[in-house]
Write an enzyme that holds these catalytic residues in place. Structure first.
Site, mmCIF file in Angstrom:
data_model
loop_
_atom_site.group_PDB
_atom_site.id
_atom_site.type_symbol
_atom_site.label_atom_id
_atom_site.label_comp_id
_atom_site.label_asym_id
_atom_site.label_seq_id
_atom_site.Cartn_x
_atom_site.Cartn_y
_atom_site.Cartn_z
ATOM 1 N N LYS A 132 15.244 8.713 22.409
ATOM 2 C CA LYS A 132 14.964 7.582 23.295
ATOM 3 C C LYS A 132 15.401 6.275 22.663
ATOM 4 O O LYS A 132 16.066 5.448 23.300
ATOM 5 C CB LYS A 132 13.479 7.522 23.638
ATOM 6 C CG LYS A 132 13.139 6.486 24.706
ATOM 7 C CD LYS A 132 11.733 5.973 24.601
ATOM 8 C CE LYS A 132 11.610 4.935 23.502
ATOM 9 N NZ LYS A 132 10.282 4.275 23.463
ATOM 10 N N ASP A 150 11.318 6.792 28.690
ATOM 11 C CA ASP A 150 10.025 6.424 28.120
ATOM 12 C C ASP A 150 8.930 6.892 29.076
ATOM 13 O O ASP A 150 9.193 7.617 30.036
ATOM 14 C CB ASP A 150 9.953 4.916 27.853
ATOM 15 C CG ASP A 150 9.965 4.095 29.140
ATOM 16 O OD1 ASP A 150 10.102 4.668 30.251
ATOM 17 O OD2 ASP A 150 9.829 2.866 29.046
#
Length: 219
Positions: A132, A150
């Site tokens: 991420k 997220d």
């Protein structure tokens, strides 16, 4: 007429539904962008590492002060973990983050001539940088068509029926397969904005949601 909230129009092809979702997100959040404060790719990388289990607002309160004294990888590479930990102790997991930021800074100085690499594999090899975080840097700093997943992107995409996988990695694959490459950068930020402003984790504001008629979970 649009379908009632909570039902997806039975005859609406999935491709068209996705296009409508993206068009509405474009109209609703035309200026969506990262909330993190930074001046260059390295500062974004540091901010993104700090953001794990910490709000962007708290990260910004730390980095606004931190970056006045430490701006480059060389500045962080000279620190010891205890020094940096004192500077960032307002964020979660600050001791581990301190070690990772210093280790990453030293690698950047020694291996990359103090520059942040722009390849996913190289970014993921840095201490404290997961998929991420790497995708955030590629998306924001280098303009790559990535979709960092997220908690907001994961929640909103699942509620909208754009993804069904149980992991962020598989959810990313599903979103990439649905969203055209030229729309991925913006869609990432728009899904986050929607998750913060409307499709919140608790008590989502479904009656005010512009996507309710396209959402299988809208109430």
């Amino acid at each position: 007429m649009p379908a009632a909230p909570g039902t997806v129009p039975a005859k609406l092809p999935e491709g068209r539904r996705v296009r409508e979702i993206l068009e509405i997100l474009d109209r609703t959040y035309p200026d969506a962008r990262t909330a993190l404060h930074f001046n260059n790719p390295f500062q974004l990388l540091v901010a993104a590492i700090l953001s794990a289990q910490t709000t962007d607002r708290q990260v910004n309160s730390i980095t606004d002060r931190l970056f006045r004294h430490y701006r480059r990888p060389e500045d962080f590479a000279r620190l010891n973990p205890e020094e940096l930990a004192r500077e960032i102790q307002g964020c979660g997991l600050y001791r581990n983050k301190s070690k990772n930021i210093i280790a990453t800074s030293r690698i950047l100085v020694e291996k990359y001539n103090s520059r942040v690499p722009d390849r996913l594999e190289e970014l993921e090899s840095l201490p404290g940088v997961g998929r991420k975080t790497a995708n955030v840097v590629l998306n924001v700093a280098f303009g790559r068509p990535t979709i960092p997943v997220d908690t907001h992107v994961f929640r909103v995409s699942h509620r909208l029926g754009l993804a069904r996988s149980k992991t962020p990695e598989k959810t990313e694959e599903e979103l990439v397969s649905l969203i055209p490459e030229e729309r991925r950068r913006a869609a990432h930020h728009q899904l986050i904005a929607h998750g913060r402003q409307v499709c919140t984790a608790r008590s989502p504001r479904c009656p005010a949601c512009p996507l309710a008629h396209l959402c299988p979970e809208g109430k």
